[in-house]
Motif scaffolding. Structure first.
Motif, PDB file in Angstrom:
ATOM      1  N   MET A 130       0.847  -1.168   0.000  1.00 49.53           N
ATOM      2  CA  MET A 130       0.000   0.000   0.000  1.00 49.53           C
ATOM      3  C   MET A 130       0.896   1.236   0.000  1.00 49.53           C
ATOM      4  SD  MET A 130      -2.856   1.588   2.656  1.00 49.53           S
ATOM      5  CE  MET A 130      -3.089   0.169   3.594  1.00 49.53           C
ATOM      6  N   THR A 131       0.556   2.198  -0.821  1.00 45.80           N
ATOM      7  CA  THR A 131       1.268   3.464  -0.884  1.00 45.80           C
ATOM      8  C   THR A 131       0.561   4.476  -0.010  1.00 45.80           C
ATOM      9  OG1 THR A 131       1.921   3.018  -3.150  1.00 45.80           O
ATOM     10  CG2 THR A 131       2.051   5.302  -2.412  1.00 45.80           C
ATOM     11  N   GLN A 132       1.334   5.205   0.762  1.00 48.16           N
ATOM     12  CA  GLN A 132       0.763   6.241   1.607  1.00 48.16           C
ATOM     13  C   GLN A 132       0.948   7.588   0.934  1.00 48.16           C
ATOM     14  OE1 GLN A 132       1.993   6.164   5.675  1.00 48.16           O
ATOM     15  NE2 GLN A 132       1.267   8.223   6.062  1.00 48.16           N
ATOM     16  N   VAL A 133      -0.106   8.392   0.915  1.00 46.44           N
ATOM     17  CA  VAL A 133      -0.064   9.728   0.352  1.00 46.44           C
ATOM     18  C   VAL A 133      -0.392  10.703   1.468  1.00 46.44           C
ATOM     19  CG1 VAL A 133      -1.101  11.300  -1.319  1.00 46.44           C
ATOM     20  CG2 VAL A 133      -0.790   8.893  -1.908  1.00 46.44           C
ATOM     21  N   ASN A 134       0.457  11.676   1.671  1.00 47.13           N
ATOM     22  CA  ASN A 134       0.208  12.699   2.678  1.00 47.13           C
ATOM     23  C   ASN A 134      -0.230  13.974   1.977  1.00 47.13           C
ATOM     24  OD1 ASN A 134       1.012  11.171   4.985  1.00 47.13           O
ATOM     25  ND2 ASN A 134       3.129  11.413   4.305  1.00 47.13           N
ATOM     26  N   LEU A 135      -1.397  14.463   2.351  1.00 51.01           N
ATOM     27  CA  LEU A 135      -1.924  15.692   1.774  1.00 51.01           C
ATOM     28  C   LEU A 135      -2.054  16.745   2.867  1.00 51.01           C
ATOM     29  CD1 LEU A 135      -4.866  14.401  -0.455  1.00 51.01           C
ATOM     30  CD2 LEU A 135      -2.672  15.290  -1.224  1.00 51.01           C
ATOM     31  N   PRO A 136      -1.702  17.978   2.555  1.00 51.56           N
ATOM     32  CA  PRO A 136      -1.933  19.037   3.537  1.00 51.56           C
ATOM     33  C   PRO A 136      -3.433  19.323   3.629  1.00 51.56           C
ATOM     34  CG  PRO A 136      -1.142  19.973   1.480  1.00 51.56           C
ATOM     35  CD  PRO A 136      -1.100  18.466   1.327  1.00 51.56           C
ATOM     36  N   VAL A 137      -3.870  19.709   4.804  1.00 48.72           N
ATOM     37  CA  VAL A 137      -5.256  20.129   4.984  1.00 48.72           C
ATOM     38  C   VAL A 137      -5.265  21.494   5.641  1.00 48.72           C
ATOM     39  CG1 VAL A 137      -6.251  17.810   5.111  1.00 48.72           C
ATOM     40  CG2 VAL A 137      -5.500  18.941   7.208  1.00 48.72           C
ATOM     41  N   SER A 138      -6.336  22.202   5.411  1.00 52.72           N
ATOM     42  CA  SER A 138      -6.531  23.494   6.053  1.00 52.72           C
ATOM     43  C   SER A 138      -7.906  23.489   6.708  1.00 52.72           C
ATOM     44  CB  SER A 138      -6.432  24.630   5.026  1.00 52.72           C
ATOM     45  OG  SER A 138      -7.425  24.474   4.028  1.00 52.72           O
ATOM     46  N   VAL A 139      -8.102  24.421   7.611  1.00 55.76           N
ATOM     47  CA  VAL A 139      -9.397  24.573   8.277  1.00 55.76           C
ATOM     48  C   VAL A 139      -9.914  25.961   7.940  1.00 55.76           C
ATOM     49  CG1 VAL A 139     -10.612  24.621  10.481  1.00 55.76           C
ATOM     50  CG2 VAL A 139      -8.701  23.046  10.153  1.00 55.76           C
ATOM     51  N   ARG A 140     -11.169  26.005   7.564  1.00 53.73           N
ATOM     52  CA  ARG A 140     -11.811  27.280   7.255  1.00 53.73           C
ATOM     53  C   ARG A 140     -13.256  27.221   7.706  1.00 53.73           C
ATOM     54  NH1 ARG A 140     -15.265  26.393   3.143  1.00 53.73           N
ATOM     55  NH2 ARG A 140     -14.786  24.868   1.523  1.00 53.73           N
ATOM     56  N   ALA A 141     -13.916  28.347   7.630  1.00 52.70           N
ATOM     57  CA  ALA A 141     -15.344  28.385   7.959  1.00 52.70           C
ATOM     58  C   ALA A 141     -16.119  27.630   6.879  1.00 52.70           C
ATOM     59  CB  ALA A 141     -15.831  29.826   8.048  1.00 52.70           C
ATOM     60  N   LEU A 142     -17.059  26.812   7.321  1.00 52.44           N
ATOM     61  CA  LEU A 142     -17.972  26.154   6.390  1.00 52.44           C
ATOM     62  C   LEU A 142     -18.952  27.217   5.885  1.00 52.44           C
ATOM     63  CD1 LEU A 142     -18.787  23.225   5.370  1.00 52.44           C
ATOM     64  CD2 LEU A 142     -20.618  23.376   7.067  1.00 52.44           C
ATOM     65  N   THR A 143     -19.343  27.126   4.629  1.00 51.01           N
ATOM     66  CA  THR A 143     -20.298  28.075   4.064  1.00 51.01           C
ATOM     67  C   THR A 143     -21.539  27.332   3.556  1.00 51.01           C
ATOM     68  OG1 THR A 143     -19.475  27.960   1.786  1.00 51.01           O
ATOM     69  CG2 THR A 143     -18.385  29.544   3.286  1.00 51.01           C
ATOM     70  N   ALA A 144     -22.600  28.073   3.363  1.00 47.90           N
ATOM     71  CA  ALA A 144     -23.822  27.479   2.811  1.00 47.90           C
ATOM     72  C   ALA A 144     -23.548  26.902   1.423  1.00 47.90           C
ATOM     73  CB  ALA A 144     -24.933  28.519   2.763  1.00 47.90           C
ATOM     74  N   GLY A 145     -22.638  27.512   0.681  1.00 47.49           N
ATOM     75  CA  GLY A 145     -22.280  27.004  -0.642  1.00 47.49           C
ATOM     76  C   GLY A 145     -21.596  25.648  -0.602  1.00 47.49           C
ATOM     77  N   ASP A 146     -21.027  25.275   0.554  1.00 49.89           N
ATOM     78  CA  ASP A 146     -20.385  23.968   0.701  1.00 49.89           C
ATOM     79  C   ASP A 146     -21.397  22.836   0.876  1.00 49.89           C
ATOM     80  OD1 ASP A 146     -17.646  24.821   0.708  1.00 49.89           O
ATOM     81  OD2 ASP A 146     -17.870  25.445   2.809  1.00 49.89           O
ATOM     82  N   LEU A 147     -22.580  23.148   1.354  1.00 47.14           N
ATOM     83  CA  LEU A 147     -23.522  22.099   1.753  1.00 47.14           C
ATOM     84  C   LEU A 147     -23.876  21.109   0.646  1.00 47.14           C
ATOM     85  CD1 LEU A 147     -25.812  23.927   4.313  1.00 47.14           C
ATOM     86  CD2 LEU A 147     -23.862  22.423   4.717  1.00 47.14           C
ATOM     87  N   PRO A 148     -24.062  21.529  -0.604  1.00 48.19           N
ATOM     88  CA  PRO A 148     -24.337  20.526  -1.643  1.00 48.19           C
ATOM     89  C   PRO A 148     -23.208  19.501  -1.801  1.00 48.19           C
ATOM     90  CG  PRO A 148     -24.914  22.703  -2.436  1.00 48.19           C
ATOM     91  CD  PRO A 148     -24.185  22.898  -1.129  1.00 48.19           C
ATOM     92  N   ARG A 149     -21.986  19.865  -1.389  1.00 48.08           N
ATOM     93  CA  ARG A 149     -20.841  18.956  -1.493  1.00 48.08           C
ATOM     94  C   ARG A 149     -20.615  18.186  -0.192  1.00 48.08           C
ATOM     95  NH1 ARG A 149     -16.621  23.243  -3.587  1.00 48.08           N
ATOM     96  NH2 ARG A 149     -17.710  24.391  -1.976  1.00 48.08           N
ATOM     97  N   CYS A 150     -21.555  18.307   0.738  1.00 46.93           N
ATOM     98  CA  CYS A 150     -21.426  17.633   2.037  1.00 46.93           C
ATOM     99  C   CYS A 150     -22.521  16.603   2.260  1.00 46.93           C
ATOM    100  CB  CYS A 150     -21.439  18.668   3.170  1.00 46.93           C
ATOM    101  SG  CYS A 150     -20.008  19.752   3.200  1.00 46.93           S
ATOM    102  N   GLU A 151     -23.076  16.059   1.199  1.00 46.92           N
ATOM    103  CA  GLU A 151     -24.137  15.053   1.352  1.00 46.92           C
ATOM    104  C   GLU A 151     -23.655  13.840   2.125  1.00 46.92           C
ATOM    105  OE1 GLU A 151     -25.517  14.373  -2.612  1.00 46.92           O
ATOM    106  OE2 GLU A 151     -26.830  16.125  -2.559  1.00 46.92           O
ATOM    107  N   TRP A 152     -22.363  13.566   2.101  1.00 49.44           N
ATOM    108  CA  TRP A 152     -21.769  12.461   2.845  1.00 49.44           C
ATOM    109  C   TRP A 152     -21.910  12.662   4.358  1.00 49.44           C
ATOM    110  CZ3 TRP A 152     -18.309  14.519   6.115  1.00 49.44           C
ATOM    111  CH2 TRP A 152     -17.728  15.749   5.759  1.00 49.44           C
ATOM    112  N   ALA A 153     -22.178  13.894   4.794  1.00 47.79           N
ATOM    113  CA  ALA A 153     -22.182  14.228   6.224  1.00 47.79           C
ATOM    114  C   ALA A 153     -23.439  13.765   6.957  1.00 47.79           C
ATOM    115  CB  ALA A 153     -22.003  15.730   6.412  1.00 47.79           C
ATOM    116  N   GLY A 154     -24.459  13.382   6.226  1.00 50.13           N
ATOM    117  CA  GLY A 154     -25.660  12.920   6.905  1.00 50.13           C
ATOM    118  C   GLY A 154     -26.895  13.139   6.058  1.00 50.13           C
ATOM    119  N   SER A 155     -28.016  12.885   6.674  1.00 53.07           N
ATOM    120  CA  SER A 155     -29.299  12.995   5.983  1.00 53.07           C
ATOM    121  C   SER A 155     -29.641  14.446   5.683  1.00 53.07           C
ATOM    122  CB  SER A 155     -30.401  12.395   6.864  1.00 53.07           C
ATOM    123  OG  SER A 155     -30.599  13.230   8.001  1.00 53.07           O
TER     124      SER A 155
END
Length: 161
Positions: free
Chosen positions: A1-26
């Protein structure tokens, strides 16, 4: 298995993000998030997203500053199912704790359902201690897309920051 390390950042969630967050719940859960984002506009809540370079949220959650005086209440934490156990949840919790300290509050508090043993152990590893229990309830979407009230007993956990 190959490991890939990706940087992450933290920002404020926006209403525009919600369509891309269907994985988060019902849709019922995402409605709760949508309402929390309105409260964020008034400074009552900090709602955060952990994002890789694509800037797509892969973990989301918030801090409610109005739920209880003197503490920041960490809640609604969720990590994309395909990316769980990769450290993203810990990164999110640490960012929530930073939001609490930036608000000048000395403690973070959260609750975990009694049956969620894995999460309870994880929060303990992050430094949270049991301080009590309470009954909580919220709306959930049923299999037939109706809404039902979920009632459960939770362990309240707190951490000095």
């Amino acid at each position: 298995m190959t490991q890939v390390n990706l940087p992450v950042s933290v920002r404020a969630l926006t209403a525009g993000d919600l369509p891309r967050c269907e994985w988060a719940g019902s849709s019922t859960h995402l409605d709760y998030v949508r309402r929390a984002l309105v409260r964020a506009e008034h400074g009552e809540v900090a709602y955060l997203a952990v994002c890789p370079p694509s800037d797509l949220p892969v973990a989301i959650g918030g801090v409610d500053f109005a739920a209880k005086a003197g503490v920041g209440t960490v809640w609604q934490l969720v990590v994309h199912p395909a990316l769980r156990s990769c450290g993203l949840g810990t990164h999110l919790v640490r960012a929530c704790e930073t939001a609490v300290t930036e608000r000048g509050l000395p403690q973070a508090e959260l609750s975990v359902e009694h049956g969620n043993v894995r999460a309870h152990r994880w929060y303990r590893r992050l430094g949270y201690v049991d301080v009590g229990e309470r009954t909580e309830e919220w709306d959930v979407e049923t299999a037939d897309s109706a809404t039902a009230r979920h009632r459960t007993v939770c362990t309240v956990m707190r951490k000095d920051l």
